[in-house]
Design a protein around this motif. Structure first.
Motif, PDB file in Angstrom:
ATOM      1  N   VAL A 115       0.844  -1.196   0.000  1.00  0.00           N
ATOM      2  CA  VAL A 115       0.000   0.000   0.000  1.00  0.00           C
ATOM      3  C   VAL A 115       0.879   1.246   0.000  1.00  0.00           C
ATOM      4  O   VAL A 115       1.734   1.414   0.872  1.00  0.00           O
ATOM      5  N   LEU A 116       0.653   2.103  -0.975  1.00  0.00           N
ATOM      6  CA  LEU A 116       1.328   3.399  -1.024  1.00  0.00           C
ATOM      7  C   LEU A 116       0.345   4.437  -0.506  1.00  0.00           C
ATOM      8  O   LEU A 116      -0.744   4.608  -1.064  1.00  0.00           O
ATOM      9  N   VAL A 117       0.730   5.118   0.591  1.00  0.00           N
ATOM     10  CA  VAL A 117      -0.138   6.104   1.221  1.00  0.00           C
ATOM     11  C   VAL A 117       0.451   7.489   0.921  1.00  0.00           C
ATOM     12  O   VAL A 117       1.588   7.759   1.285  1.00  0.00           O
ATOM     13  N   VAL A 118      -0.326   8.342   0.241  1.00  0.00           N
ATOM     14  CA  VAL A 118       0.188   9.668  -0.106  1.00  0.00           C
ATOM     15  C   VAL A 118      -0.709  10.724   0.534  1.00  0.00           C
ATOM     16  O   VAL A 118      -1.911  10.788   0.236  1.00  0.00           O
ATOM     17  N   GLY A 119      -0.135  11.537   1.416  1.00  0.00           N
ATOM     18  CA  GLY A 119      -0.931  12.532   2.125  1.00  0.00           C
ATOM     19  C   GLY A 119      -0.384  13.925   1.935  1.00  0.00           C
ATOM     20  O   GLY A 119       0.818  14.123   1.755  1.00  0.00           O
ATOM     21  N   GLY A 120      -1.294  14.900   2.000  1.00  0.00           N
ATOM     22  CA  GLY A 120      -0.886  16.297   1.946  1.00  0.00           C
ATOM     23  C   GLY A 120      -1.581  17.056   3.053  1.00  0.00           C
ATOM     24  O   GLY A 120      -2.796  16.961   3.209  1.00  0.00           O
ATOM     25  N   GLY A 121      -0.811  17.775   3.881  1.00  0.00           N
ATOM     26  CA  GLY A 121      -1.381  18.603   4.949  1.00  0.00           C
ATOM     27  C   GLY A 121      -2.255  17.806   5.894  1.00  0.00           C
ATOM     28  O   GLY A 121      -1.892  16.699   6.331  1.00  0.00           O
ATOM     29  N   VAL A 122      -3.451  18.329   6.155  1.00  0.00           N
ATOM     30  CA  VAL A 122      -4.364  17.643   7.078  1.00  0.00           C
ATOM     31  C   VAL A 122      -4.929  16.366   6.434  1.00  0.00           C
ATOM     32  O   VAL A 122      -5.583  15.565   7.096  1.00  0.00           O
ATOM     33  N   GLY A 123      -4.642  16.159   5.155  1.00  0.00           N
ATOM     34  CA  GLY A 123      -5.071  14.938   4.466  1.00  0.00           C
ATOM     35  C   GLY A 123      -4.471  13.680   5.067  1.00  0.00           C
ATOM     36  O   GLY A 123      -4.935  12.563   4.790  1.00  0.00           O
ATOM     37  N   LEU A 124      -3.459  13.852   5.913  1.00  0.00           N
ATOM     38  CA  LEU A 124      -2.907  12.662   6.565  1.00  0.00           C
ATOM     39  C   LEU A 124      -3.858  12.144   7.659  1.00  0.00           C
ATOM     40  O   LEU A 124      -3.736  11.000   8.110  1.00  0.00           O
ATOM     41  N   ALA A 125      -4.836  12.981   8.056  1.00  0.00           N
ATOM     42  CA  ALA A 125      -5.724  12.595   9.168  1.00  0.00           C
ATOM     43  C   ALA A 125      -6.552  11.343   8.855  1.00  0.00           C
ATOM     44  O   ALA A 125      -6.480  10.348   9.591  1.00  0.00           O
ATOM     45  N   PRO A 126      -7.316  11.333   7.756  1.00  0.00           N
ATOM     46  CA  PRO A 126      -8.068  10.107   7.443  1.00  0.00           C
ATOM     47  C   PRO A 126      -7.145   8.917   7.214  1.00  0.00           C
ATOM     48  O   PRO A 126      -7.472   7.784   7.578  1.00  0.00           O
ATOM     49  N   LEU A 127      -5.968   9.195   6.631  1.00  0.00           N
ATOM     50  CA  LEU A 127      -5.026   8.108   6.337  1.00  0.00           C
ATOM     51  C   LEU A 127      -4.459   7.511   7.615  1.00  0.00           C
ATOM     52  O   LEU A 127      -4.078   6.344   7.652  1.00  0.00           O
ATOM     53  N   ARG A 128      -4.419   8.303   8.686  1.00  0.00           N
ATOM     54  CA  ARG A 128      -3.928   7.773   9.964  1.00  0.00           C
ATOM     55  C   ARG A 128      -4.852   6.654  10.458  1.00  0.00           C
ATOM     56  O   ARG A 128      -4.390   5.639  10.975  1.00  0.00           O
ATOM     57  N   VAL A 137      -3.254   5.046  -2.199  1.00  0.00           N
ATOM     58  CA  VAL A 137      -4.388   5.707  -1.559  1.00  0.00           C
ATOM     59  C   VAL A 137      -3.926   7.119  -1.207  1.00  0.00           C
ATOM     60  O   VAL A 137      -2.934   7.272  -0.491  1.00  0.00           O
ATOM     61  N   SER A 138      -4.619   8.149  -1.704  1.00  0.00           N
ATOM     62  CA  SER A 138      -4.133   9.498  -1.407  1.00  0.00           C
ATOM     63  C   SER A 138      -5.248  10.384  -0.871  1.00  0.00           C
ATOM     64  O   SER A 138      -6.426  10.210  -1.192  1.00  0.00           O
ATOM     65  N   CYS A 139      -4.829  11.340  -0.046  1.00  0.00           N
ATOM     66  CA  CYS A 139      -5.770  12.296   0.531  1.00  0.00           C
ATOM     67  C   CYS A 139      -5.049  13.620   0.743  1.00  0.00           C
ATOM     68  O   CYS A 139      -3.933  13.645   1.274  1.00  0.00           O
ATOM     69  N   GLY A 140      -5.692  14.696   0.335  1.00  0.00           N
ATOM     70  CA  GLY A 140      -5.088  16.018   0.486  1.00  0.00           C
ATOM     71  C   GLY A 140      -5.908  17.015  -0.308  1.00  0.00           C
ATOM     72  O   GLY A 140      -7.004  16.693  -0.786  1.00  0.00           O
ATOM     73  N   PRO A 141      -5.378  18.223  -0.494  1.00  0.00           N
ATOM     74  CA  PRO A 141      -6.101  19.218  -1.285  1.00  0.00           C
ATOM     75  C   PRO A 141      -6.365  18.687  -2.691  1.00  0.00           C
ATOM     76  O   PRO A 141      -5.569  17.899  -3.216  1.00  0.00           O
ATOM     77  N   GLU A 142      -7.458  19.135  -3.300  1.00  0.00           N
ATOM     78  CA  GLU A 142      -7.835  18.557  -4.597  1.00  0.00           C
ATOM     79  C   GLU A 142      -6.771  18.734  -5.664  1.00  0.00           C
ATOM     80  O   GLU A 142      -6.538  17.840  -6.479  1.00  0.00           O
ATOM     81  N   VAL A 143      -6.080  19.871  -5.634  1.00  0.00           N
ATOM     82  CA  VAL A 143      -5.042  20.079  -6.649  1.00  0.00           C
ATOM     83  C   VAL A 143      -3.913  19.057  -6.466  1.00  0.00           C
ATOM     84  O   VAL A 143      -3.348  18.545  -7.440  1.00  0.00           O
ATOM     85  N   MET A 144      -3.630  18.715  -5.218  1.00  0.00           N
ATOM     86  CA  MET A 144      -2.607  17.689  -4.963  1.00  0.00           C
ATOM     87  C   MET A 144      -3.072  16.332  -5.489  1.00  0.00           C
ATOM     88  O   MET A 144      -2.305  15.602  -6.128  1.00  0.00           O
ATOM     89  N   LEU A 145      -4.349  16.009  -5.241  1.00  0.00           N
ATOM     90  CA  LEU A 145      -4.870  14.709  -5.697  1.00  0.00           C
ATOM     91  C   LEU A 145      -4.737  14.573  -7.208  1.00  0.00           C
ATOM     92  O   LEU A 145      -4.388  13.511  -7.722  1.00  0.00           O
ATOM     93  N   LYS A 146      -4.992  15.694  -7.907  1.00  0.00           N
ATOM     94  CA  LYS A 146      -4.919  15.657  -9.371  1.00  0.00           C
ATOM     95  C   LYS A 146      -3.486  15.341  -9.811  1.00  0.00           C
ATOM     96  O   LYS A 146      -3.256  14.436 -10.615  1.00  0.00           O
TER      97      LYS A 146
END
Ligand SMILES: Cc1cc2nc3c(=O)[nH]c(=O)nc-3n(C[C@H](O)[C@H](O)[C@H](O)COP(=O)(O)OP(=O)(O)OC[C@H]3O[C@@H](n4cnc5c(N)ncnc54)[C@H](O)[C@@H]3O)c2cc1C
Length: 271
Positions: free
Chosen positions: A108-121, A201-210
């Motif tokens: 599993v590759l977990v990619v987070g940006g800013g507070v986007g790491l919260a759900p991934l935690r 699996v990634s979570c963060g600002p929408e521009v980061m997700l793109k």
């Protein structure tokens, strides 16, 4: 049967300051609120309003829910002013949560940006609870500055785990920072993973997700192996109000984590 529109009262037991703009709120609901990693709740601040958040805590502890919140507007600013002892409301959980059955047996590759790491935690708690069920876990995390890296108190613990690697980055150079500098996408350049057996699996600002999605596709990931948390504005959480759909997918009911293969042909799905 409980009414999904009526919040369960929850005592705000503790508040942990994660960064200058992010706090974790530790809540004890009147009754346990079982949730799966990636499912979200509507958190109500009585008299002001409610907003959707994905718990960042261990899904095996439904009696004690942690929600990690970036200060950004009306409700979140007011939440940041609270003291322990306040009574809030929780509705939910809503959504499907992360596709953990699919992840089983894979890296599993977990990619987070800013507070986007919260759900991934919450996902990391799930993966760590059953280390034999999953392969390697690779975490790539970006924030604007060293101070804005969330959950710093846990980074060492994550790195110390077997079959887990964790690399943080910050957007711009900062005094005293010896780690990687650059947007989180630059951490994907030297990815050393078997794409045939890895889910991202990634979570963060929408521009980061793109940009993360485009990068993963460039690297050769199949669209079926890319999941994104589409945390767009939503209201009811139950597919009734029609505020959060992408094509025929309701983010509140079918997400908020969607497989890129399911949305890739929808115009402007990634903004
Ligand atoms: C399923 C889901 C899970 C979420 N999980 C978390 C979480 O774990 N932690 C966290 O900090 N935030 C999370 N969010 C985002 C959070 O819901 C918003 O930040 C919050 O609703 C803002 O409310 P507000 O009243 O403070 O801001 P408002 O006064 O309503 O808006 C302030 C600014 O924030 C922007 N904004 C509002 N809602 C969102 C949103 N959903 N996404 C991006 N920008 C938004 C507005 O456009 C505006 O610029 C999640 C959102 C969704 C849909």
């Amino acid at each position: 049967m409980s009414n999904a529109f009526v919040p369960v009262p929850a005592l705000l037991e503790d508040i942990v300051t994660e960064t200058p703009t992010i706090k974790t709120f530790v809540l004890r609901p009147e009754r346990p609120l079982p949730f799966k990693a990636g499912q979200f709740v509507q958190l109500e601040l009585p008299g002001l309003g409610e907003a959707p958040f994905t718990p960042s805590s261990d899904p095996r502890e439904p009696e004690r829910i942690e929600i990690t919140i970036l200060k950004t507007g009306l409700v979140t600013n007011a939440l940041h002013e609270l003291e322990p002892g306040a009574i809030l409301g929780l509705r939910g959980p809503f959504g499907k949560g992360y596709p953990v059955q699919k992840l089983a047996g894979h890296d599993v590759l977990v990619v987070g940006g800013g507070v986007g790491l919260a759900p991934l935690r919450a996902l990391l708690y799930h993966l760590y609870a059953e280390p034999d069920a999953y392969g390697r876990v690779s975490i790539r995390y970006g924030a604007r500055s060293p101070e804005e890296l969330c959950f710093q108190r846990q980074h060492e613990e994550w790195v110390a785990r077997e079959a887990v690697d964790f690399t943080p980055t910050i957007d711009r150079p900062a005094a005293g920072w010896k780690g990687h500098v650059g947007l989180v996408t630059t951490l994907l350049d030297d990815l050393d993973m078997d794409l045939e057996r890895t889910y991202a699996v990634s979570c963060g600002p929408e521009v980061m997700l793109k940009f993360v999605t485009w990068k993963l596709l460039d690297l050769g990931f199949a669209p079926e192996r890319i999941y994104l948390s589409m945390n767009r504005n939503m209201s009811c959480g139950m597919g009734i109000c029609g505020r959060c759909n992408i094509g025929t997918h309701y983010l509140c009911k079918d997400g908020p984590d969607l497989c890129y293969a399911d949305i890739k042909d929808i115009p402007y799905a990634l903004g």
